[in-house]
Design an enzyme around this catalytic site. Structure first.
Site, PDB file in Angstrom:
ATOM      1  NE  ARG A 112      -3.867   0.518   2.020  1.00 55.96           N
ATOM      2  CZ  ARG A 112      -5.085   0.594   2.569  1.00 55.96           C
ATOM      3  NH1 ARG A 112      -5.299   1.375   3.609  1.00 55.96           N
ATOM      4  NH2 ARG A 112      -6.082  -0.096   2.088  1.00 55.96           N
ATOM      5  CG  HIS A 139      -8.527  -0.020  -2.672  1.00 56.63           C
ATOM      6  ND1 HIS A 139      -7.734  -1.108  -2.328  1.00 56.63           N
ATOM      7  CD2 HIS A 139      -9.173   0.349  -1.521  1.00 56.63           C
ATOM      8  CE1 HIS A 139      -7.882  -1.361  -1.036  1.00 56.63           C
ATOM      9  NE2 HIS A 139      -8.751  -0.501  -0.529  1.00 56.63           N
ATOM     10  CD  GLN A 142     -13.074  -1.838  -0.647  1.00 54.81           C
ATOM     11  OE1 GLN A 142     -12.281  -1.748   0.273  1.00 54.81           O
ATOM     12  NE2 GLN A 142     -14.301  -2.315  -0.480  1.00 54.81           N
ATOM     13  CG  ASP A 233     -13.616   6.259  -0.737  1.00 55.77           C
ATOM     14  OD1 ASP A 233     -13.537   6.149   0.504  1.00 55.77           O
ATOM     15  OD2 ASP A 233     -12.608   6.231  -1.488  1.00 55.77           O
ATOM     16  CB  CYS A 273     -14.223   1.174   0.264  1.00 55.24           C
ATOM     17  SG  CYS A 273     -13.770   2.904   0.413  1.00 55.24           S
ATOM     18  NE  ARG A 301     -10.579  -5.423   0.602  1.00 54.06           N
ATOM     19  CZ  ARG A 301      -9.766  -4.419   0.982  1.00 54.06           C
ATOM     20  NH1 ARG A 301     -10.263  -3.359   1.559  1.00 54.06           N
ATOM     21  NH2 ARG A 301      -8.468  -4.451   0.715  1.00 54.06           N
TER      22      ARG A 301
HETATM   23  N1   CP Z   1     -11.334  -0.249   2.658  1.00 57.22           N
HETATM   24  C1   CP Z   1     -10.045  -0.289   3.052  1.00 57.22           C
HETATM   25  O1   CP Z   1      -9.120  -0.515   2.249  1.00 57.22           O
HETATM   26  O2   CP Z   1      -9.880  -0.096   4.378  1.00 57.22           O
HETATM   27  P1   CP Z   1      -8.478   0.061   5.126  1.00 57.22           P
HETATM   28  O3   CP Z   1      -7.911   1.396   4.748  1.00 57.22           O
HETATM   29  O4   CP Z   1      -8.845  -0.027   6.592  1.00 57.22           O
HETATM   30  O5   CP Z   1      -7.577  -1.052   4.714  1.00 57.22           O
HETATM   31  N1  NVA Z   2     -10.017   6.610  -1.245  1.00 55.55           N
HETATM   32  C1  NVA Z   2      -9.613   6.187   0.076  1.00 55.55           C
HETATM   33  C2  NVA Z   2      -9.869   4.735   0.264  1.00 55.55           C
HETATM   34  C3  NVA Z   2      -9.560   4.196   1.631  1.00 55.55           C
HETATM   35  C4  NVA Z   2      -9.795   2.734   1.744  1.00 55.55           C
HETATM   36  C5  NVA Z   2      -8.154   6.530   0.296  1.00 55.55           C
HETATM   37  O1  NVA Z   2      -7.353   6.332  -0.616  1.00 55.55           O
HETATM   38  O2  NVA Z   2      -7.818   7.001   1.371  1.00 55.55           O
END
Ligand code: CP
Ligand code: NVA
Length: 316
Positions: A112, A139, A142, A233, A273, A301
């Site tokens: 990530r 993502h 997700q 989101d 999400c 997930r």
């Molecule tokens: N939806 C999601 O990716 O959540 P986290 O940021 O908690 O991993």
């Molecule tokens: N769009 C958000 C998603 C978090 C799971 C971010 O990137 O922070």
């Protein structure tokens, strides 16, 4: 009984990366959801035999990190945390060295980070599968959970309509690409200047199954017409904290609330999400209401990532 056609469809993916929602074709995505369901219903058990997944998370996470950890445990493997602060990455060791060294210890990496090009570089230098656990562009893990949740509610995905209300961000990009491949019409409503990247829109349209539309509006009511799913989101993603106050003003008409829900069929569902900012992109009432499936979505997930790991690590 093992579903041989699912294993056959996924067998070509052993040893590959999952960096983008456009990396797998339609048949592979459908097979992956089928495998996810078999694992969820405990109709199938897969033992990866002590394989190790390295987790490099340069941004916070609850769902992604924990679901990868539990998925590996259920597959008989384990994970190790390789965060920037606890490794030499934080002291400037080049990524190309880190990727090659970790490839000698681990069997896969879930990463990530901010820039999507960084994960592409990791995949270039690593000789093991690299999984996108979220970048600023996409993502994809997700989206797998999102479409599994929709399939559980509606059965066949083909021809459904998913309407996304909010920021044209990483989550929306993956929904557009994955939706195109599942035959789900995706219509997004974003404020002017906050639309999804044109290159992603074009890519989604070029990959879309016949008759599947990918549309972008600036009016939420226009986008949600006849939707089966409304998705939202956060307005400010990780890394955009400084824009938070400005975005609250720009996005004020892009709230998933009762006004929007009243336009929908009774069977329509709400997805997010998570984490959610109640009172910003979604109201408490809608998030906790009877149409919300956000916790089923979060649970999924785990199941899709278990299927993904089993596929990439050759456990089928
Ligand atoms: N939806 C999601 O990716 O959540 P986290 O940021 O908690 O991993
Ligand atoms: N769009 C958000 C998603 C978090 C799971 C971010 O990137 O922070």
């Amino acid at each position: 009984m093992i579903n041989q056609s699912v294993s056959k469809e996924l067998s070509n993916l052993k040893g590959t990366d999952y960096l983008s929602s456009s990396d797998f074709n339609s048949s592979q995505l459908k097979a992956l959801l089928q495998l996810s369901l078999e694992l969820k219903k405990e109709e199938r058990r897969i033992d990866l035999g002590n394989r190790v997944l390295g987790l490099i998370f340069n941004k916070p996470s609850t769902r992604t990190r924990v679901s990868f950890q539990v998925a590996m445990a259920r597959l008989g493997g384990q994970t190790i945390n390789l965060d920037i602060d606890s490794s030499q990455l934080g002291r400037g060791e080049p990524m190309k060295d880190t990727a090659r060294v970790l490839s000698r210890y681990c069997d896969a990496l879930a990463i990530r980070t901010f820039s999507h090009s960084e994960i592409i570089d990791y995949a270039h230098w690593a000789s093991i599968p690299v999984i996108n656990a979220l970048t600023d562009l996409e993502h994809p893990c997700q989206s797998l959970a999102d479409f599994l949740t929709m399939q559980e509610v509606f059965g066949d995905l083909n021809g459904l309509k998913l309407s996304y209300v909010g920021d044209g961000n990483n989550v929306l990009h993956s929904l557009m690409l994955c939706g195109a491949l599942f035959g789900v019409n995706v219509s997004a409503a974003c404020p002017k200047g906050f639309e999804p990247e044109v290159s992603i829109q074009e890519k989604a349209r070029s990959m879309a199954l016949q008759g599947t539309s990918i549309e972008v509006f600036n009016d939420p009511f226009e986008a949600v017409d006849k939707a089966n799913v409304i998705y939202t989101d956060v307005w400010a993603s990780m890394g955009q904290e400084e824009e938070k106050d400005h975005r609250k003003i720009v996005f004020k008409d892009f709230v998933v609330d009762d006004r929007l829900l009243n336009h929908l069929d009774k069977e329509a569902i709400i997805l997010h999400c998570l984490p959610a900012h109640r009172g910003e992109e979604i109201t408490e009432k809608v998030l906790e209401g009877k149409s919300s499936r956000v916790f089923d979505q979060a649970e999924n997930r785990l199941h899709v990532q278990q299927a993904l790991l089993a596929t990439l690590l050759g456990g089928l």
